[in-house]
Write an enzyme that holds these catalytic residues in place. Sequence first.
Site, PDB file in Angstrom:
ATOM      1  N   ALA A  32      13.936  14.298  40.687  1.00 48.96           N
ATOM      2  CA  ALA A  32      14.572  14.510  39.387  1.00 48.96           C
ATOM      3  C   ALA A  32      13.896  15.637  38.605  1.00 48.96           C
ATOM      4  O   ALA A  32      12.891  16.214  39.024  1.00 48.96           O
ATOM      5  CB  ALA A  32      14.554  13.217  38.586  1.00 48.96           C
ATOM      6  N   HIS A  33      14.469  15.911  37.421  1.00 46.35           N
ATOM      7  CA  HIS A  33      14.002  17.041  36.612  1.00 46.35           C
ATOM      8  C   HIS A  33      12.561  16.862  36.151  1.00 46.35           C
ATOM      9  O   HIS A  33      12.114  15.775  35.840  1.00 46.35           O
ATOM     10  CB  HIS A  33      14.930  17.301  35.419  1.00 46.35           C
ATOM     11  N   ASN A  34      11.833  17.979  36.149  1.00 42.38           N
ATOM     12  CA  ASN A  34      10.452  18.070  35.683  1.00 42.38           C
ATOM     13  C   ASN A  34       9.452  17.288  36.535  1.00 42.38           C
ATOM     14  O   ASN A  34       8.313  17.074  36.122  1.00 42.38           O
ATOM     15  CB  ASN A  34      10.337  17.634  34.214  1.00 42.38           C
ATOM     16  N   ARG A  72      16.815  20.836  38.521  1.00 42.70           N
ATOM     17  CA  ARG A  72      16.100  21.784  37.682  1.00 42.70           C
ATOM     18  C   ARG A  72      15.494  21.065  36.482  1.00 42.70           C
ATOM     19  O   ARG A  72      15.959  19.997  36.061  1.00 42.70           O
ATOM     20  CB  ARG A  72      17.008  22.912  37.216  1.00 42.70           C
TER      21      ARG A  72
END
Length: 357
Positions: free
Chosen positions: A241-243, A220
């Site tokens: 991974a995030h973003n 997330r």
Amino acid sequence: MAIPSPAISLADIAEFVQGRIEGDPARVIRGVASLQEAGPTDLSYIAQDRFLSQTRESRAAAFIVAHRFAEVPQPQIVVQNPAYAFARVVQQWFVPAYRARGIASDLVKGSEVRIGADASIWSSVTLGDRVTIGARVTLYPGVFIGEETEIGDDCVLYPNVVVRERCTIGRRVVIHSGTVIGSDGFGYVQHDGRHHKVPQIGGVVLEDDVELGANVTVDRATFGMTRIRRGTKVDNLVQIAHNVEIGEDTIVVAQVGIAGSTRVGSHVMIGGQAGLADHLQIADRVLIAARSGVNRSVTSDQIVSGAPAMPHEQALKAQALIPHLPEMRQRLRELQKRVETLERAGVVRTGRAKKVR
């Protein structure tokens, strides 16, 4: 009780894939198989000319081909893209039609859960508060859906898939076993010699027609959304991974790692075991070779390979030198010794040759 095999004429298949028949249009097809495994009532296909030799021993009843092969005695259906046409035939006649299973009696669900029509929810599924499940969704045993998550129509989540809170899954998404959507991003800040967690309060969006393999993790976002856009396909054991944002119709092969906040464009192909550093921009139609280490942004329509990644032609030249490095090193030592000998003899001085009369 065994499901009876369909009986389809080549004429019907040719009409469906908009192909041209070379041979008997009345020949009946009852199955589909590879060139090596096909029997006398099976349809197979020849994807490229280099597979033509395999047809000599194939027992297939007919083939889907890109152009007529005069040396092949079996009937042929000529189309522009044999692999695509064959896949359509398999989907049309040889994949069981969806039949709603209903909802298992031991479903665990929170408050304000909405489930669409004709769902198939197996035993040992858990739905959190305010979860929305679309029509004709299949949730296999062990699936967990966190609160305020939405699953669109016609999705399939295989056993032990986890979709955590506040994630959005589009329509016709397929997620294979062991995959986790919405795990916390790997975000920490150092203070006084310790690692302190940065709360990951964003979510994940998977758009329509995305497919994720087994044991994929999509973290997330710290804020906002990690997003995988329409039609992208992700192989097994991939870390997103995030973003991160991945564009439409991109292919990500097994064991790839994409670090935080990297943007991957549309129609990109990332080979197996490639690693992408954080905060990169990978533009549209880029091809990243297997085991590449990408530490810089890449502009559109490039092919890169190697670690660190570089233009593919340059990487090939560098790779070709590697087997010769030991002998080049030895040759350099010999030249260094010769220069030192000449310097001691006064023939050369400070790197410049002395004139010999």
